[in-house]
Design an enzyme around this catalytic site. Sequence first.
Site, PDB file in Angstrom:
ATOM      1  N   LYS A 213       0.830  -1.214   0.000  1.00  0.00           N
ATOM      2  CA  LYS A 213       0.000   0.000   0.000  1.00  0.00           C
ATOM      3  C   LYS A 213       0.857   1.254   0.000  1.00  0.00           C
ATOM      4  O   LYS A 213       2.030   1.249   0.357  1.00  0.00           O
ATOM      5  CB  LYS A 213      -1.002  -0.046   1.162  1.00  0.00           C
ATOM      6  CG  LYS A 213      -2.098  -1.076   0.851  1.00  0.00           C
ATOM      7  CD  LYS A 213      -3.415  -0.831   1.498  1.00  0.00           C
ATOM      8  CE  LYS A 213      -4.438  -1.788   0.869  1.00  0.00           C
ATOM      9  NZ  LYS A 213      -5.477  -2.201   1.786  1.00  0.00           N
ATOM     10  N   ARG A 248      -3.780 -10.276   4.206  1.00  0.00           N
ATOM     11  CA  ARG A 248      -4.082 -10.210   2.763  1.00  0.00           C
ATOM     12  C   ARG A 248      -2.832  -9.654   2.069  1.00  0.00           C
ATOM     13  O   ARG A 248      -2.475  -8.503   2.268  1.00  0.00           O
ATOM     14  CB  ARG A 248      -5.297  -9.299   2.533  1.00  0.00           C
ATOM     15  CG  ARG A 248      -5.713  -9.199   1.072  1.00  0.00           C
ATOM     16  CD  ARG A 248      -6.883  -8.239   0.911  1.00  0.00           C
ATOM     17  NE  ARG A 248      -7.326  -8.159  -0.479  1.00  0.00           N
ATOM     18  CZ  ARG A 248      -6.776  -7.361  -1.387  1.00  0.00           C
ATOM     19  NH1 ARG A 248      -5.769  -6.580  -1.078  1.00  0.00           N
ATOM     20  NH2 ARG A 248      -7.236  -7.352  -2.620  1.00  0.00           N
TER      21      ARG A 248
HETATM   22  N1  HH2 Z   1      -7.399  -3.751   0.018  1.00  0.00           N
HETATM   23  C1  HH2 Z   1      -7.630  -3.717  -1.309  1.00  0.00           C
HETATM   24  C2  HH2 Z   1      -8.645  -4.495  -1.856  1.00  0.00           C
HETATM   25  N2  HH2 Z   1      -9.424  -5.278  -1.086  1.00  0.00           N
HETATM   26  N3  HH2 Z   1      -9.978  -6.122   1.044  1.00  0.00           N
HETATM   27  C3  HH2 Z   1      -9.765  -6.148   2.361  1.00  0.00           C
HETATM   28  N4  HH2 Z   1     -10.533  -6.925   3.145  1.00  0.00           N
HETATM   29  N5  HH2 Z   1      -8.788  -5.401   2.952  1.00  0.00           N
HETATM   30  C4  HH2 Z   1      -7.982  -4.588   2.230  1.00  0.00           C
HETATM   31  O1  HH2 Z   1      -7.107  -3.919   2.827  1.00  0.00           O
HETATM   32  C5  HH2 Z   1      -8.170  -4.540   0.814  1.00  0.00           C
HETATM   33  C6  HH2 Z   1      -9.205  -5.324   0.250  1.00  0.00           C
HETATM   34  C7  HH2 Z   1      -6.786  -2.847  -2.177  1.00  0.00           C
HETATM   35  O2  HH2 Z   1      -7.176  -3.000  -3.466  1.00  0.00           O
HETATM   36  P1  HH2 Z   1      -6.411  -2.502  -4.735  1.00  0.00           P
HETATM   37  O3  HH2 Z   1      -5.845  -1.157  -4.422  1.00  0.00           O
HETATM   38  O4  HH2 Z   1      -7.317  -2.666  -5.876  1.00  0.00           O
HETATM   39  O5  HH2 Z   1      -5.169  -3.417  -4.919  1.00  0.00           O
HETATM   40  P2  HH2 Z   1      -4.841  -4.911  -4.532  1.00  0.00           P
HETATM   41  O6  HH2 Z   1      -6.079  -5.716  -4.714  1.00  0.00           O
HETATM   42  O7  HH2 Z   1      -3.729  -5.302  -5.484  1.00  0.00           O
HETATM   43  O8  HH2 Z   1      -4.379  -4.870  -3.104  1.00  0.00           O
END
Ligand code: HH2
Length: 268
Positions: A213, A248
């Site tokens: 992140k 995750r």
């Molecule tokens: N972060 C992302 C997506 N889904 N779900 C949960 N439960 N917690 C999280 O922190 C979380 C999530 C971030 O999504 P994105 O920025 O699209 O990238 P990536 O899926 O590669 O992490």
Amino acid sequence: MALGLPRLMGIVNVTPDSFSDGGRYADSAAAIAHGLQLAEEGAEILDIGGESTRPGAETVPVEEEIARVLPVIEGLAARTKAEISIDTRKPEVARAAVGAGASIWNDVTALEFSPESLKTAAALGCSVVLMHAQGDPKTMQNDPYYDDVVEEVFSYLSARIRAACAAGVPADKIIVDPGLGFGKKLEHNLALLGGLERFQALGAPVLLGASRKRFIAALDRDGPAEGRLGGSLAAALEGWRRGAAILRIHDVAATRQALAVAKAINAP
Ligand code: HH2
């Protein structure tokens, strides 16, 4: 303190580059191969997402999102014992995903996106991840504000647990997540990570999504997300020490190794 190792949830994003049939097949095949690789590396859960929730991301129509994720879920369900999680805000997508073999609905809106979400989750009987976000992905990073981020996120998750239980979701199917990066500035992300133990009082397993992140780049040199492994591992270890039950992550093998070493050092 003897801590068990957290479960690793490997991230499988379905690449939306091509909308042609050939492209779709290639995208699905690549996503399935990636998921199998993560499972082999130690992911007990594979989180499949067909709509980016990155800051500023556009929404994807339901049919398109289902068309992206379904072949990947079917392919993985047939080939691995890892649990499959669907990362979606939409009840229609969750329903299709569970029908194809997913057993966890990971919802970054904590079942608030649609009026159908709560009852769909109850009817599906799957596990649900209730995540905190302030605002929607398009605008959430504009200027997030909290008086006390840990207590506000705690109260929100507590209210969403009550709402889910009232709708018929069994309490033992609920997982909570403070939602790093979703409507949070650097100081908020750090307060939530540093104060993660507080969330144990919710009585549900805590999921932590810190991998790659932006806050990591804000603390070090800026650069592409792929260059954030060191910071992702540091956050994973700190999250584990503060009670995270599920991590995750993108980098499963490296996280598994970091945890094995940290656990051995901390063993009584
Ligand atoms: N972060 C992302 C997506 N889904 N779900 C949960 N439960 N917690 C999280 O922190 C979380 C999530 C971030 O999504 P994105 O920025 O699209 O990238 P990536 O899926 O590669 O992490």
